[in-house]
Design an enzyme around this catalytic site. Structure first.
Site, short mmCIF file in Angstrom:
data_model
loop_
_atom_site.label_atom_id
_atom_site.label_comp_id
_atom_site.label_asym_id
_atom_site.label_seq_id
_atom_site.Cartn_x
_atom_site.Cartn_y
_atom_site.Cartn_z
N HIS A 69 0.83 -1.20 0.00
CA HIS A 69 0.00 0.00 0.00
C HIS A 69 0.86 1.25 0.00
O HIS A 69 2.10 1.17 -0.05
CB HIS A 69 -0.99 -0.02 1.17
CG HIS A 69 -0.37 -0.04 2.53
ND1 HIS A 69 0.23 1.05 3.11
CD2 HIS A 69 -0.29 -1.04 3.45
CE1 HIS A 69 0.66 0.74 4.31
NE2 HIS A 69 0.36 -0.53 4.54
N CYS A 82 2.96 -4.79 6.47
CA CYS A 82 2.82 -4.68 5.01
C CYS A 82 4.11 -4.16 4.37
O CYS A 82 5.08 -3.85 5.05
CB CYS A 82 1.68 -3.71 4.69
SG CYS A 82 0.07 -4.26 5.28
#
Length: 170
Positions: free
Chosen positions: A132, A144
């Protein structure tokens, strides 16, 4: 061709794909081979890129070979290890713990779902592992991989629909 995470320095690294090289952020706890829910680590391994979600109120649909879905206000992702929908897309309201994909910040303007712990899903082995948009200064993620928005758009335009990301043990 795989996306490669290289030059790992704690919570920062380089992401390379062909001739493209970008800075990226990783989990607060670095990289692990023993991912657990809530450990703030990025899992090591080779994972397919499953799907791209994007915010249509902030971006036009980006060029990308992956399946693409517009994020809606009621989109979420279950992160409750004891729930039957753990590590899966859900619609809100949702009675168990979850990530909301429609955020007030820009982090989820672009969300690539990584094929981590999804075939099959193992309870407590980690959820919501995405690629992201990075926070300012590439501050660490919850587990992430995060890139600057322009870099992520450039990467998405370059990858194929069968792309993988390779995150090595650090």
């Amino acid at each position: 061709m795989d996306i490669e995470i290289t030059d790992i320095d704690g919570t920062r690294a380089k992401l390379r794909y062909g001739t493209l090289t970008f800075d990226c952020a990783l989990g607060k706890a670095g990289i692990t081979t023993h991912k657990r829910e809530g450990d703030h680590a990025t899992p090591a391994g080779r994972f397919p890129l499953r799907k791209l979600y994007f915010r249509p109120d902030r971006l036009t649909q980006p060029p990308c070979a992956l399946p693409i879905t517009e994020i809606e206000t009621l989109d979420g992702w279950c992160d409750a290890p004891d729930h039957a929908l753990y590590n899966q897309y859900v619609r809100l309201p949702f009675d168990a713990s979850h990530e909301q994909l429609w955020r007030t910040d820009e982090l989820y303007d672009l969300v690539v779902v990584l094929g981590y712990n999804d075939d099959p899903v193992v309870p407590s082995a980690g959820s919501c592992i995405f690629m992201h948009v990075a926070r300012d200064g590439y501050s660490p993620t919850e587990g992430c991989v995060a890139l600057e928005k322009g870099d992520l758009l450039e990467l998405l335009a370059a990858i194929g629909k069968e792309s993988f990301i390779n995150i090595p043990q650090s």
